[in-house]
Write a protein that holds these residues in place. Structure first.
Motif, short mmCIF file in Angstrom:
data_model
loop_
_atom_site.label_atom_id
_atom_site.label_comp_id
_atom_site.label_asym_id
_atom_site.label_seq_id
_atom_site.Cartn_x
_atom_site.Cartn_y
_atom_site.Cartn_z
N ASP A 1 0.81 -1.22 0.00
CA ASP A 1 0.00 0.00 0.00
C ASP A 1 0.84 1.27 0.00
O ASP A 1 0.29 2.38 -0.01
CB ASP A 1 -0.92 0.02 1.23
CG ASP A 1 -1.84 -1.20 1.28
OD1 ASP A 1 -2.20 -1.72 0.22
OD2 ASP A 1 -2.17 -1.64 2.41
N MET A 2 2.16 1.15 0.01
CA MET A 2 3.02 2.29 0.32
C MET A 2 3.27 3.23 -0.86
O MET A 2 3.84 4.31 -0.69
CB MET A 2 4.36 1.80 0.88
CG MET A 2 5.18 2.89 1.57
SD MET A 2 6.58 2.24 2.51
CE MET A 2 7.60 1.50 1.23
N VAL A 3 2.84 2.87 -2.07
CA VAL A 3 3.20 3.70 -3.22
C VAL A 3 1.97 4.09 -4.03
O VAL A 3 1.04 3.29 -4.23
CB VAL A 3 4.23 2.99 -4.13
CG1 VAL A 3 3.68 1.69 -4.69
CG2 VAL A 3 4.71 3.89 -5.25
N PHE A 4 1.96 5.34 -4.47
CA PHE A 4 1.03 5.84 -5.48
C PHE A 4 1.87 6.18 -6.71
O PHE A 4 2.71 7.09 -6.65
CB PHE A 4 0.29 7.10 -5.02
CG PHE A 4 -0.55 6.93 -3.79
CD1 PHE A 4 -1.32 5.79 -3.59
CD2 PHE A 4 -0.60 7.94 -2.84
CE1 PHE A 4 -2.12 5.65 -2.45
CE2 PHE A 4 -1.41 7.82 -1.71
CZ PHE A 4 -2.16 6.66 -1.51
N GLU A 5 1.65 5.49 -7.82
CA GLU A 5 2.42 5.78 -9.03
C GLU A 5 1.53 6.51 -10.03
O GLU A 5 0.39 6.10 -10.28
CB GLU A 5 2.96 4.49 -9.66
CG GLU A 5 3.76 4.74 -10.93
CD GLU A 5 4.48 3.51 -11.45
OE1 GLU A 5 5.25 3.64 -12.42
OE2 GLU A 5 4.28 2.41 -10.89
N PHE A 6 2.07 7.56 -10.63
CA PHE A 6 1.31 8.40 -11.55
C PHE A 6 1.96 8.41 -12.93
O PHE A 6 3.19 8.34 -13.06
CB PHE A 6 1.26 9.84 -11.03
CG PHE A 6 0.77 9.96 -9.61
CD1 PHE A 6 -0.58 10.09 -9.32
CD2 PHE A 6 1.68 9.94 -8.55
CE1 PHE A 6 -1.03 10.19 -8.01
CE2 PHE A 6 1.24 10.04 -7.24
CZ PHE A 6 -0.11 10.16 -6.97
N SER A 7 1.14 8.53 -13.95
CA SER A 7 1.65 8.66 -15.31
C SER A 7 0.59 9.31 -16.18
O SER A 7 -0.58 9.41 -15.80
CB SER A 7 2.04 7.29 -15.87
OG SER A 7 2.68 7.42 -17.13
N SER A 8 1.00 9.75 -17.37
CA SER A 8 0.04 10.32 -18.32
C SER A 8 0.64 10.31 -19.72
O SER A 8 1.83 10.05 -19.90
CB SER A 8 -0.33 11.76 -17.94
OG SER A 8 0.66 12.67 -18.36
N THR A 9 -0.20 10.60 -20.70
CA THR A 9 0.27 10.73 -22.08
C THR A 9 0.43 12.19 -22.47
O THR A 9 0.45 12.52 -23.65
CB THR A 9 -0.70 10.05 -23.06
OG1 THR A 9 -1.94 10.77 -23.09
CG2 THR A 9 -0.95 8.60 -22.68
N SER A 10 0.57 13.08 -21.49
CA SER A 10 0.60 14.51 -21.78
C SER A 10 1.69 14.91 -22.77
O SER A 10 1.49 15.77 -23.61
CB SER A 10 0.75 15.32 -20.50
OG SER A 10 -0.45 15.33 -19.77
N LYS A 11 2.85 14.30 -22.68
CA LYS A 11 3.93 14.60 -23.62
C LYS A 11 4.14 13.43 -24.59
O LYS A 11 5.19 13.33 -25.23
CB LYS A 11 5.21 14.92 -22.86
CG LYS A 11 5.16 16.23 -22.07
CD LYS A 11 6.51 16.57 -21.48
CE LYS A 11 6.51 17.91 -20.78
NZ LYS A 11 5.91 17.87 -19.46
N VAL A 12 3.13 12.58 -24.68
CA VAL A 12 3.11 11.51 -25.67
C VAL A 12 2.17 11.89 -26.80
O VAL A 12 2.52 11.83 -27.98
CB VAL A 12 2.65 10.18 -25.04
CG1 VAL A 12 2.55 9.08 -26.09
CG2 VAL A 12 3.61 9.76 -23.93
N SER A 13 0.95 12.32 -26.43
CA SER A 13 -0.01 12.79 -27.43
C SER A 13 -0.11 14.31 -27.35
O SER A 13 0.78 15.01 -27.81
CB SER A 13 -1.37 12.11 -27.23
OG SER A 13 -1.84 12.26 -25.89
N PHE A 14 -1.17 14.82 -26.71
CA PHE A 14 -1.35 16.27 -26.62
C PHE A 14 -1.43 16.72 -25.16
O PHE A 14 -2.32 16.27 -24.43
CB PHE A 14 -2.65 16.70 -27.32
CG PHE A 14 -2.68 16.40 -28.79
CD1 PHE A 14 -1.70 16.88 -29.63
CD2 PHE A 14 -3.70 15.63 -29.32
CE1 PHE A 14 -1.73 16.61 -30.99
CE2 PHE A 14 -3.75 15.35 -30.68
CZ PHE A 14 -2.76 15.84 -31.52
N PRO A 15 -0.53 17.59 -24.70
CA PRO A 15 -0.65 18.14 -23.35
C PRO A 15 -2.02 18.81 -23.18
O PRO A 15 -2.44 19.59 -24.02
CB PRO A 15 0.49 19.16 -23.28
CG PRO A 15 1.47 18.70 -24.29
CD PRO A 15 0.66 18.09 -25.40
N GLY A 16 -2.68 18.47 -22.09
CA GLY A 16 -4.01 19.02 -21.85
C GLY A 16 -5.13 18.19 -22.44
O GLY A 16 -6.30 18.39 -22.11
#
Length: 428
Positions: free
Chosen positions: A249-264
């Motif tokens: 339970d000790m980790v929250f991992e975050f990711s996104s495609t903001s700089k893969v596709s379109f930021p925003g």
């Protein structure tokens, strides 16, 4: 040219005059260039334009489990989007919740929820006298802004070539129950481009925190943002490592495609344990009827899988790599051997971290701005905007076009030289 530190007063004064004449010539050009943030250039954004064409009014807009992506429902994301985001983070879909367009928003919400409602039954932070976070420095200014917003005390943790100082982290976490979290950018860190070693990741997973609601905020923003196809950093899966260490339970991992596709207009996700996910989903039923599943489906249809993502990222790298190499080349040619600055040549990510002489960063950034080149504010890479040495400057090469980037970098090194000479003259 010999080291500035080896020059006597007369030599420094003569050099100062020459550099100031050149600076005035550059200033007269009326430049207006921006190297302040890690924004993709317009040519990079063009790489993803096909994403807009994969769905139409005649498309089947149902997920693989039959959810109509035009309607309410599936607040934790459609299955194929979970798989895509899990592959980016190196984990499995059952550990993933897919959100809206921005991982920063997910991080803010995660801190806010902990503040108002606590974590897995722990006391809400708002009811505690003191809350502290560990902050590897130099680091990401928007992380620090979140914790500052909630009045959380931030403690600097120096970065090493293998990641943050784990001896210090282990000591703080094990001894102080008020320490509730640590911000991490584990791969191609912002701004230094350092990737955490296997030993560092393992030591994170095996932490023994005094606070049962301590969490690692693992912002894996640059997981697939390599500059080189044959020279890439890889890191261990923190989710799996924590589970093996008995700390699921000790980790929250975050990711996104903001700089893969379109930021925003990308897709963001969080990966964590089953217990944390259950609590998050309970909150999501109140917070939203559902995120943008059409956008999730669009990304899956376009990228298809991790191989498609990696092929797409090579196109980004082909545009980013020459910019990074051009900046590094200017730094080497103009500042190498002068003993007035140091830097790291990263293998990925979005930034180059520059260390000026102590006490010089703010003056360098101000001088650049006066001549038309906007840099990230000096101090931004430290909590509260306070760099104790006033030496770190984050360079963001991605946004300017190549010719503008060379102009901006040439002006930057000129400002570094001028301010360094002035500093050395003060010390004589």
């Amino acid at each position: 040219m010999k080291s500035f530190k080896e020059m006597n007063k007369e030599e420094l004064l003569e050099l100062k005059g020459e550099l100031e004449n050149k600076y005035n010539e550059e200033k007269a050009l009326g430049l207006s260039l921006d190297m302040s943030r890690g924004k993709p250039s317009s040519t990079q954004l063009n790489v993803s334009m096909g994403l807009l064409d994969v769905l139409s009014s005649s498309s089947v807009l149902k997920s693989e489990n039959g959810v109509d992506c035009r309607n309410y429902g599936a607040s934790d994301g459609i299955p194929e989007a979970k798989k895509l985001m899990a592959d980016i983070m190196g984990t499995t879909p059952d550990k993933v919740i897919v959100y809206g367009n921005a991982s920063l928003n997910v991080m803010y919400d995660t801190v806010a929820r902990s503040y108002t409602h606590g974590i897995l039954g722990s006391t809400p932070w708002c009811k505690l006298d003191t809350i502290k976070f560990l902050c590897p420095v130099p680091g990401y200014d928007r992380h620090f802004a979140i914790t500052e917003r909630f009045g959380i005390e931030m403690i600097n943790i120096p970065m090493t070539t293998k990641g943050p100082d784990m001896d210090l982290i282990e000591k703080y976490v094990s001894e102080d129950e008020s320490i509730k979290g640590i911000w991490c950018v584990p791969k191609y860190s912002n701004p230094q481009g350092i990737s955490y070693s296997n030993e560092t990741v393992s030591r994170f997973a095996n932490l023994k925190p005094a606070a049962k609601d301590f969490r690692i905020y693992w912002d894996n923003a640059y997981a697939i943002h390599h500059l080189y196809e044959d020279n890439q950093d890889e890191i261990l899966d923190i989710i799996g490592e924590c589970a093996r260490a008995g700390n699921p339970d000790m980790v929250f991992e975050f990711s996104s495609t903001s700089k893969v596709s379109f930021p925003g207009s990308g897709v963001a996700a969080l990966a964590t344990s089953a217990a944390n996910i259950a609590e998050f989903k309970d909150q999501l039923t109140i917070q939203t009827i559902g995120h943008d599943k059409i956008n999730q489906l669009r990304h899956v249809k376009y990228f298809k899988n991790i191989d498609g993502l990696n092929a797409h990222m090579k196109k980004h790298a082909d545009q980013m790599r020459p910019k990074f190499e051009a900046v590094i080349e200017v730094l080497k040619n103009e500042l190498g051997g002068l003993e007035i600055g140091s830097w790291i040549a990263p293998k990925g990510g979005y930034f180059i971290s520059f260390e000026a002489l102590e006490g010089c960063a703010k003056a360098i950034v101000a001088k650049c701005k006066d001549a038309g080149v906007v840099m990230t504010n000096a101090g931004a890479t430290y909590p509260y905007g306070k760099d104790p040495k006033n030496s770190n400057i984050r360079i963001a090469p991605s946004f300017p076009e190549p010719q503008e980037l060379l102009q901006a970098t040439d002006l930057f090194v000129l400002c570094v030289k001028i301010v360094s000479v002035e500093k050395l003259l003060e010390l004589l």
